[in-house]
Design an enzyme around this catalytic site. Sequence first.
Site, short mmCIF file in Angstrom:
data_model
loop_
_atom_site.label_atom_id
_atom_site.label_comp_id
_atom_site.label_asym_id
_atom_site.label_seq_id
_atom_site.Cartn_x
_atom_site.Cartn_y
_atom_site.Cartn_z
N GLY A 56 0.77 -1.24 0.00
CA GLY A 56 0.00 0.00 0.00
C GLY A 56 0.80 1.28 0.00
N PRO B 116 4.74 -5.00 -0.65
CA PRO B 116 4.56 -3.87 -1.57
C PRO B 116 4.56 -4.28 -3.04
CG PRO B 116 6.80 -3.92 -0.77
CD PRO B 116 6.11 -5.08 -0.12
N GLY B 117 3.71 -3.65 -3.82
CA GLY B 117 3.69 -3.88 -5.27
C GLY B 117 4.06 -2.60 -5.98
N ARG B 118 3.14 -1.63 -5.91
CA ARG B 118 3.31 -0.34 -6.59
C ARG B 118 4.65 0.32 -6.23
NH1 ARG B 118 -1.23 2.75 -7.93
NH2 ARG B 118 -2.38 1.66 -6.31
N ARG C 239 -6.16 3.22 -15.88
CA ARG C 239 -6.27 3.84 -14.55
C ARG C 239 -6.92 5.23 -14.54
NH1 ARG C 239 -2.72 4.94 -11.40
NH2 ARG C 239 -3.62 4.09 -9.49
N CYS D 287 -12.53 4.52 -28.70
CA CYS D 287 -13.85 5.06 -28.98
C CYS D 287 -14.59 5.19 -27.66
CB CYS D 287 -14.57 4.09 -29.92
SG CYS D 287 -15.85 4.90 -30.81
N TYR E 220 0.41 -1.56 -12.32
CA TYR E 220 -1.00 -1.62 -12.69
C TYR E 220 -1.30 -0.96 -14.05
CZ TYR E 220 -1.21 -2.83 -7.75
OH TYR E 220 -0.99 -3.43 -6.53
N1 LLP Z 1 -1.20 -7.29 -0.82
C1 LLP Z 1 -2.49 -7.47 -1.10
C2 LLP Z 1 -3.22 -8.53 -0.43
C3 LLP Z 1 -3.13 -6.65 -2.03
O1 LLP Z 1 -4.42 -6.83 -2.28
C4 LLP Z 1 -2.39 -5.65 -2.70
C5 LLP Z 1 -3.02 -4.79 -3.71
C6 LLP Z 1 -1.03 -5.51 -2.40
C7 LLP Z 1 -0.47 -6.34 -1.45
C8 LLP Z 1 -0.15 -4.49 -3.06
O2 LLP Z 1 -0.58 -3.20 -2.90
P1 LLP Z 1 0.37 -2.01 -3.39
O3 LLP Z 1 1.64 -2.08 -2.58
O4 LLP Z 1 0.64 -2.21 -4.83
O5 LLP Z 1 -0.40 -0.78 -3.12
N2 LLP Z 1 -5.35 -1.63 -9.54
C9 LLP Z 1 -5.22 -0.64 -8.47
C10 LLP Z 1 -4.48 -1.19 -7.27
C11 LLP Z 1 -5.14 -2.41 -6.67
C12 LLP Z 1 -4.37 -2.95 -5.52
C13 LLP Z 1 -4.94 -4.27 -5.11
N3 LLP Z 1 -4.23 -4.90 -4.07
C14 LLP Z 1 -4.53 0.59 -9.04
O6 LLP Z 1 -4.22 0.60 -10.22
O7 LLP Z 1 -4.33 1.56 -8.32
#
Ligand code: LLP
Length: 433
Positions: free
Chosen positions: A244, A287-289, A326, A357, A386
């Site tokens: 997050g 973390p992902g993003r 997004r 379109c 994403y």
């Molecule tokens: N762990 C779990 C269980 C999650 O559901 C998520 C994200 C993460 C980790 C990683 O979160 P991050 O560090 O990336 O914030 N498509 C949306 C984001 C959806 C996130 C879903 N879960 C966007 O484009 O903003």
Amino acid sequence: MPNLNIKNGNLIFGGCDTTWLAKEFGTPLYVISEEIVKDRCREIRDEFLFKYQNTRAAYASKAFLNLAMCKIVEREGLDLDVVSGGEIYTAIKANFPMERVFFHGNNKAIEELELAINNDVGRIVVDNIWEIELINKIAKEHGKKVKVLFRITPGVEIDTHKYISTGQKDSKFGIPLTENVIFEAVKKGIKYENIELMGFHFHVGSQLFSNESHIGAVERVMVLIKEIKDRFGFVTRELNTGGGYGIYYTHGDDPKPLSYFTDAIMEKIYKKCDELILDIPTVIIEPGRWVIGEAGITLYTIGSIKEIPDIRTYVSVDGGIPDNPRPALYGAKYDAVIANKADEEKNKVVTISGKCCETGDILIWNLKVPEVESGDILAVFSTGAYNYSMSNNYNRIPRPAVVLVNEGNAEIIVERETYDDLIRKDRVPEYLR
Ligand code: LLP
């Protein structure tokens, strides 16, 4: 932006001239800087894994995943968070060590669970009571004992778009902390023979600039851990605190270093363990993003330019919703430059529109640019997370290629889709031929 500079008026990313990348590989083009990804992973190691004992960090692969990314994640010493059979399959095909994989999802299919269990996925993160029974049954059929975490909804509200807010009680994700629900789940987790309950997981939401909701969630989950110890004598060994952490997209965003989140999380966990006389669990972050977001840019070629006097100028690019849904989905904001005029004065304001379109296919409203012409290359920043992973074929537009850049070297890691790819799965019934 890190890893960016300008040479002869052109934007350089990962040591590569972006106008050359556009010419060589075509547009739209996703470009990922390996160096930025590695820098982020190094920060995770230095500021979290090495700093605190018994910690693990899983990269949330939903942000961006393919075989090459699996390899980078593995080499950098991170674990992997997956949410589908497709992500598990990608990890398997990349020879990712499956014991380092966390499998999430609020509706895991039987075949996905079988794939996970047969391949000895490290942890399954159980999302609801129904799933506990199912996992226990499948594990039994395969003669396995599966290590699980229970995802709980800590009931914290957060400050982000409601579509990416997940920690509140009214959520499709996780087991609510309502007494009869959570204790029932824990009882099953302890009792069932083919399940080994290791601990708990929460994920409060995404693109956060404040650590408050993580701290609030830790507070609640530690109280739960204490209650479960008192009631059932169950010792929680692992606590996964989700991801997050927010990144920089455009002015107004206020991203923090990783330690702003992780130090606060660890401090709170240590304090609560001390206060409640609990063993300190292994702490996991996800973390992902934060790992991949700022490591990516997207290159487009500018085509039509439409000036509506006294209203606005629409500058259209050769991508849009299919490569980046997004803005249309969340009202997400991006920053960009004209890559071949990167040092020119920005004296115009234009709106960057996609080619779909769809009226809502606007990538950036009111972007400051220099004199812009058809054929210029637009570079949009912070598209690593994403974008590719949420790309689609709306309007039958093929997905772009992904290029990995590092110190002037550029390698394709995902090929551009072709028109043949688009019709590959189409079938025409006999009577229509
Ligand atoms: N762990 C779990 C269980 C999650 O559901 C998520 C994200 C993460 C980790 C990683 O979160 P991050 O560090 O990336 O914030 N498509 C949306 C984001 C959806 C996130 C879903 N879960 C966007 O484009 O903003």
